[in-house]
Structures are given as structure tokens and as C-alpha cells.
Scaffold this active site. Structure first.
Site, PDB file in Angstrom:
ATOM      1  N   VAL A 113       0.846  -1.027   0.050  1.00 32.48           N
ATOM      2  CA  VAL A 113      -0.040  -0.084  -0.038  1.00 32.48           C
ATOM      3  C   VAL A 113       0.861   1.101  -0.069  1.00 32.48           C
ATOM      4  CG1 VAL A 113      -1.942   1.482   1.388  1.00 32.48           C
ATOM      5  CG2 VAL A 113      -1.711  -1.156   1.189  1.00 32.48           C
ATOM      6  N   CYS A 114       0.621   2.097  -0.813  1.00 33.59           N
ATOM      7  CA  CYS A 114       1.260   3.372  -0.945  1.00 33.59           C
ATOM      8  C   CYS A 114       2.956   3.022  -1.015  1.00 33.59           C
ATOM      9  CB  CYS A 114       1.132   4.088   0.261  1.00 33.59           C
ATOM     10  SG  CYS A 114       1.641   6.000   0.091  1.00 33.59           S
ATOM     11  N   THR A 115       3.518   3.669  -0.125  1.00 36.42           N
ATOM     12  CA  THR A 115       5.225   3.577   0.090  1.00 36.42           C
ATOM     13  C   THR A 115       5.586   2.355   0.472  1.00 36.42           C
ATOM     14  OG1 THR A 115       4.973   4.825   1.965  1.00 36.42           O
ATOM     15  CG2 THR A 115       5.647   6.084  -0.068  1.00 36.42           C
ATOM     16  N   GLY A 116       4.646   1.549   0.878  1.00 38.25           N
ATOM     17  CA  GLY A 116       4.996   0.121   1.443  1.00 38.25           C
ATOM     18  C   GLY A 116       5.797  -0.531   0.023  1.00 38.25           C
ATOM     19  N   THR A 133       3.061   3.183  -6.709  1.00 38.51           N
ATOM     20  CA  THR A 133       3.105   3.722  -5.452  1.00 38.51           C
ATOM     21  C   THR A 133       2.383   5.160  -5.392  1.00 38.51           C
ATOM     22  OG1 THR A 133       4.466   4.299  -3.368  1.00 38.51           O
ATOM     23  CG2 THR A 133       5.510   4.753  -5.562  1.00 38.51           C
TER      24      THR A 133
END
Length: 211
Positions: A113-116, A133
Site C-alpha cells: 500500500v502506497c510507499t510500502g 506507489t
């Protein structure tokens, strides 16, 4: 009323770290949790971090977590790496990355998720794959990991067993798509209606940037 389901629930393991973005956990976690209202005993959700305990988020609310090291024996259906400012430090933690590599090998499906996506990319397991991202971090992610293909516009991407989603609320879109894959579109649609969310969001993330 939930339908009866005697099957063993699918384990969804969220990996978090200090300064994780709370919504990156809460959004998709809510989708998988609410799916149990549609199909009884469908998912078991676990949130884990290195060492376990209360993990600070980017808000005043910490997240109670299980020790990631104790999750090695789990039969994992879906492994999700959350995002947030802490993802950059997490992507440079060799012990965490080793643990994630081990857990990925035990998982049917893996997402970020996102910057994961930074953490998942740092494992080296995404080489040659399409990844998304947060739109503000796409250029840096591509620069740091030239052997992956970063796309800016998709809300989420599914490349083989690996999934990734754009910023923050896109984790909900990805989770709904995963539930649709597991349980059928009608279940995912019921969840989207309950959450007052799009089943399929119109446009991509760049259209939201230009809003």
C-alpha cells in the site's frame, strides 16, 4: 446475514513499522474484516511488526501488533506491506527485509500500500515487475530501483502474485479487488456499497492529482 462457510479462514498478514500511515492499514484491513460479514469465517487478519507491541503511527493512535518473528509458522494467504514515512527506514532494515522475504515465500499473494512498495522493492523480489506507489514517490522509487517498472497512473497493479497500490485510499481499491478475486464480484460490490466506496474508481491517480 453472513452465509455459512466451514472453510478455514484465509490469513491476511499486514506488516507495519514505526511511523506507518494509519489509513494504509485501516482502509484495507476494514475491507477484509467486513468481508466476514458477507461470508462467515472468510478472513483472519493479523497485524505484525518487528518485535511486536504497540507500534507508533503517523497519528496519535498506535497500532497493537504481533511480533513479526512469531508469524513465520503461519499459513499466509495474503501478505500486505503498509506504507507511510517509516517505509524508507524500514526498506533499509536488513532483518526486516529477510523476514519479509521468508514470509513472501510462504504467501499465495503479496501486496503493498502506497510507499510500502519501497519495502517490497528493497527485498529484490519485484525485479522486472510493474509497480505503483503514491504519485509523489514514483520517480524516486524508479530511481532507487531501476530494475522494476514504476507506473504513475494506476490505482493498483496486479503483476502475477504481486500487487501494489497507489497512495493511501488506493489500498481500499486493491483490497476490494482481492476480495473480488477470492469471493466473487458480488461480495466485493456489497462491501464497496457498505463502505460508500467505489468498486471501480473512475480515472487513475493522475486524474486526482490534476483535480
Amino acid at each position: 446475514m453472513p452465509s455459512k462457510n466451514a472453510k478455514t479462514p484465509k490469513t491476511v498478514l499486514f506488516v507495519v513499522f514505526p511511523q506507518v500511515k494509519l489509513l494504509d492499514i485501516a482502509g484495507p484491513l476494514q475491507v477484509f474484516s467486513d468481508a466476514n460479514d458477507e461470508i462467515e469465517n472468510c478472513y483472519e487478519v493479523v497485524v505484525a511488526s518487528s518485535g511486536g507491541g504497540d507500534t507508533p503511527t503517523d497519528t496519535v493512535l498506535p497500532v497493537a501488533t504481533r511480533a513479526l518473528e512469531d508469524c513465520r509458522a503461519l499459513v499466509i494467504d495474503t501478505l500486505i506491506i503498509s506504507g507511510g514515512e517509516g517505509a524508507y527506514a524500514a526498506s533499509q532494515n536488513p532483518d526486516l527485509l529477510d523476514c519479509i522475504r521468508y514470509l513472501v515465500a510462504r504467501s499465495r499473494r503479496v501486496g503493498s500500500v502506497c510507499t510500502g512498495a519501497y519495502v517490497l522493492s528493497a527485498t529484490g523480489l519485484l525485479e522486472g515487475r510493474r509497480v505503483v506507489t503514491h504519485w509523489n514517490d514514483c520517480a524516486q522509487l524508479q530511481s532507487d530501483f531501476p530494475h522494476i517498472c514504476v507506473e504513475m497512473d494506476p490505482i493498483y497493479i496486479n503483476d502475477g502474485c504481486f500487487w501494489s497500490s497507489a497512495g493511501v485510499t488506493a489500498g481500499i481499491d486493491m483490497a476490494l479487488a482481492m476480495v473480488a478475486e477470492d469471493c466473487g464480484k458480488h461480495v466485493s460490490l456489497a462491501l464497496a456499497r457498505s463502505l460508500v466506496a467505489y468498486m471501480v474508481r473512475p480515472g487513475g491517480s493522475l486524474s486526482l492529482v490534476r483535480f
